[in-house]
Design a protein around this motif. Structure first.
Motif, mmCIF file in Angstrom:
data_model
loop_
_atom_site.group_PDB
_atom_site.id
_atom_site.type_symbol
_atom_site.label_atom_id
_atom_site.label_comp_id
_atom_site.label_asym_id
_atom_site.label_seq_id
_atom_site.Cartn_x
_atom_site.Cartn_y
_atom_site.Cartn_z
ATOM 1 N N TYR A 143 -7.018 -32.626 36.486
ATOM 2 C CA TYR A 143 -7.047 -33.641 37.762
ATOM 3 C C TYR A 143 -5.509 -33.807 37.990
ATOM 4 C CZ TYR A 143 -7.130 -37.800 40.062
ATOM 5 O OH TYR A 143 -7.341 -38.919 40.885
ATOM 6 N N LEU A 144 -4.985 -33.905 37.087
ATOM 7 C CA LEU A 144 -3.085 -33.691 36.771
ATOM 8 C C LEU A 144 -2.707 -32.423 37.733
ATOM 9 C CD1 LEU A 144 -2.281 -33.923 33.350
ATOM 10 C CD2 LEU A 144 -1.941 -35.915 34.893
ATOM 11 N N MET A 181 4.305 -30.630 36.374
ATOM 12 C CA MET A 181 3.746 -30.451 37.205
ATOM 13 C C MET A 181 4.623 -30.478 38.616
ATOM 14 S SD MET A 181 -0.735 -30.750 36.487
ATOM 15 C CE MET A 181 -1.116 -29.993 34.403
ATOM 16 N N ARG A 182 4.468 -31.173 38.386
ATOM 17 C CA ARG A 182 5.075 -32.094 39.198
ATOM 18 C C ARG A 182 6.800 -30.913 39.624
ATOM 19 N NH1 ARG A 182 3.142 -36.009 41.585
ATOM 20 N NH2 ARG A 182 1.980 -37.518 41.027
ATOM 21 N N ALA A 209 -3.288 -33.734 41.516
ATOM 22 C CA ALA A 209 -2.440 -35.454 41.346
ATOM 23 C C ALA A 209 -1.508 -34.931 41.716
ATOM 24 C CB ALA A 209 -2.922 -35.852 40.200
ATOM 25 N N THR A 210 -0.638 -34.042 41.454
ATOM 26 C CA THR A 210 0.579 -33.020 41.559
ATOM 27 C C THR A 210 0.945 -32.374 42.570
ATOM 28 O OG1 THR A 210 -0.007 -32.184 40.021
ATOM 29 C CG2 THR A 210 1.191 -33.919 39.491
ATOM 30 N N GLU A 230 2.311 -33.835 33.623
ATOM 31 C CA GLU A 230 2.505 -34.464 34.700
ATOM 32 C C GLU A 230 3.451 -33.996 35.051
ATOM 33 O OE1 GLU A 230 2.901 -38.421 37.807
ATOM 34 O OE2 GLU A 230 1.568 -38.405 35.587
ATOM 35 N N ILE A 246 0.836 -36.442 27.636
ATOM 36 C CA ILE A 246 0.537 -36.099 29.118
ATOM 37 C C ILE A 246 1.664 -36.665 30.216
ATOM 38 C CG2 ILE A 246 -1.095 -36.913 30.838
ATOM 39 C CD1 ILE A 246 -3.275 -37.723 28.445
ATOM 40 N N ALA A 247 2.060 -37.250 30.552
ATOM 41 C CA ALA A 247 3.513 -38.033 31.042
ATOM 42 C C ALA A 247 3.648 -36.729 31.475
ATOM 43 C CB ALA A 247 3.859 -39.362 31.143
#
Length: 487
Positions: free
Chosen positions: A262-263, A196-197, A266-267, A193, A189-190
């Motif tokens: 949600y990721l 996505m960033r 958040a990103t 993320e 999951i990290a």
């Protein structure tokens, strides 16, 4: 200077376009590989070639946004053979998912080295136009996103959420070996993320094409799948497709969709594609996330197989696919969402897996068999047949298989039949009824979960940029497909 105004005219067709609610009788003029004019009663003396459409429906060529060339067979072999199968299904452009690691080229490392080899193996072999989605599998790949966009015109990327603790077909004890990632790195999951960033950073650096830069997700939860697979196998109460569906339960999809959404929130990544949604619970999560995060431009995908086959009527092992085929109630739920306009496109998820590889040593053990199967050859006629039975209009079908995926994924010249767009056209005879028989397919796959299904409507002729690639249902000519730079 030529005495002709057009290269060819396809006359006497019913033109299906995604931007209208009606089907119009008329002719289609082609010049320089693109549609030049659409109108009734065009002067046939203006073109050296005139094709009689015999009153058939003229759909824009399908853009099959989810294929897997080269996953089980050498890439160059799949490009040639499976693109022929795609053409049979009215597909004129295909998007294949590719990644480093086991399967595909069975190589790790940088995409700067990997992707040129992919393009070299593909060049000159495809019967349809094509492009590739790319999955960043390791941290160094995040630094290559700009180059993939700028140099190769790649605009779409992918995350396989279940690889966090799972292999392609089942539990994986050694993730690094399967994915061929550097020591100490995790695909989890990290990492999702950070992908996505990184992609949002690319979007900010490329504002002129930001709406075409998107991230697709295979949404299943590795921990749920691992626990349920063990439970289903230990109980031994189910077998075949029912066992496989229970081992990868629908709420695993729903949970993964929620996490991914949600990721994205958040990103600040607003362009998210939720792939091959299979169940009522998956759709519930997808629609809930769309309401929760209205600033995210979610697109939702389903496959033709998940709309036509369920765990009771599909091949008990040949129908193994990720995510699994589901119950009839889930099939009906998917159709409710299709008819409500909640689904953005329908795809084949074509992955040719020949019998000797698919079924393994024990033909009846679904947990030992490989995942995935072909189906691009049935995409347009299959959706037309079942869709028309349920009240889906022809223009809606054109949106689902042509316009919507073309626009999202950067095929700017495809997706409709209108002046200035590629003359990618599939003629479909709505009055022909036929039964799926794998022996009739150009795919190297010898079986199909759709075997025996009756389809009302047959693709008879297909044109790629004005050149006929299917005639009377048979693929003709040498490969004409080209790689499409989408940036």
């Amino acid at each position: 200077m030529s005495e002709f105004e057009f290269d060819s005219i396809i006359k006497n067709v019913k033109v299906v376009r995604p931007d209208t609610d009606t089907v119009e009788e008329g002719d289609i003029a082609v010049a320089g590989g693109q549609v030049a004019q659409v109108a009734p009663n065009l002067d046939t003396s203006l073109a050296p070639e005139v094709i009689d459409g015999r009153g058939r429906l003229a759909f824009p060529g399908a853009v099959d946004a989810h294929q897997h060339w080269g996953i089980y067979n050498p890439l160059d072999v799949d490009v040639r053979n499976e693109s022929r199968a795609a053409a049979q299904g009215g597909v004129t452009a295909g998007l294949t998912y590719i990644r480093t690691g086991q399967y595909y080229l069975n190589k790790g490392g940088a995409y700067a080295d990997f992707f040129p080899e992919v393009l070299s193996l593909s060049q000159g072999r495809a019967h349809i136009d094509y492009a590739y989605h790319i999955a960043p599998m390791q941290s160094s790949h995040l630094d290559e996103l700009d180059a993939l966009v700028d140099k190769f015109g790649v605009t779409s990327f992918k995350i396989f959420m279940f690889y966090g603790g799972y292999g392609l077909h089942g539990r994986s004890d050694d993730q690094a070996s399967f994915l061929m990632t550097p020591p100490g790195e995790r695909y989890d999951i990290a990492h999702f993320e950070f992908v996505m960033r990184a992609l949002q950073g690319v979007r900010e650096r490329h504002p002129e094409i930001a709406d075409r830069l998107s991230l697709s997700l295979h949404c299943e939860t590795a921990e749920i799948m691992s626990a349920y697979t063990k439970m289903v196998q230990e109980k031994g109460e189910l077998d075949g497709l029912a066992a496989y569906s229970a081992s990868r339960p629908p709420h695993s999809e729903g949970l993964a969709i929620t996490i991914a959404s949600y990721l994205a929130h958040a990103t600040d990544l607003p362009t998210i594609n939720l792939l091959h949604l299979t169940s009522a619970q998956a759709m519930e999560a997808a629609m809930t996330m769309a309401k929760t995060f209205p600033h995210i431009d979610f697109r939702r995908e389903v496959t033709l197989a998940h709309l036509l086959v369920d765990i009771d009527n599909g091949d008990p092992v040949g129908g193994k696919v990720n995510p699994p085929l589901r119950s009839r109630s889930d099939v009906e739920a998917l159709w409710e969402h299709v008819l409500a306009g909640d689904i953005d496109w329908v795809v084949s998820d074509h992955a040719c897996c020949k019998e000797e590889m698919k079924f393994g040593e024990d033909r009846d053990d679904i947990f030992l068999s490989k995942s995935g199967f072909g189906g691009a050859e049935y995409l347009l006629p299959g959706l037309f047949s079942e869709g028309r039975r349920r009240g889906l209009s022809e223009p809606a079908i054109a949106r689902l298989v042509s316009w919507n995926p073309a626009q999202r994924y950067g095929f700017r010249d495809k997706g409709t039949i209108a002046p200035g767009y590629d003359a990618d056209i599939a003629l479909l005879d709505p009055d022909v009824t036929w039964t799926v028989n794998p022996e009739d397919s150009e795919s190297q796959q010898e079986y199909s979960p759709l075997d025996g299904i009756e389809i009302n409507g047959a693709v008879t002729d297909v044109f790629l940029r004005g050149s006929r690639i299917v005639e009377d249902g048979k693929v003709v000519g040498e490969p004409r497909g080209v790689y499409v730079h989408r940036a």
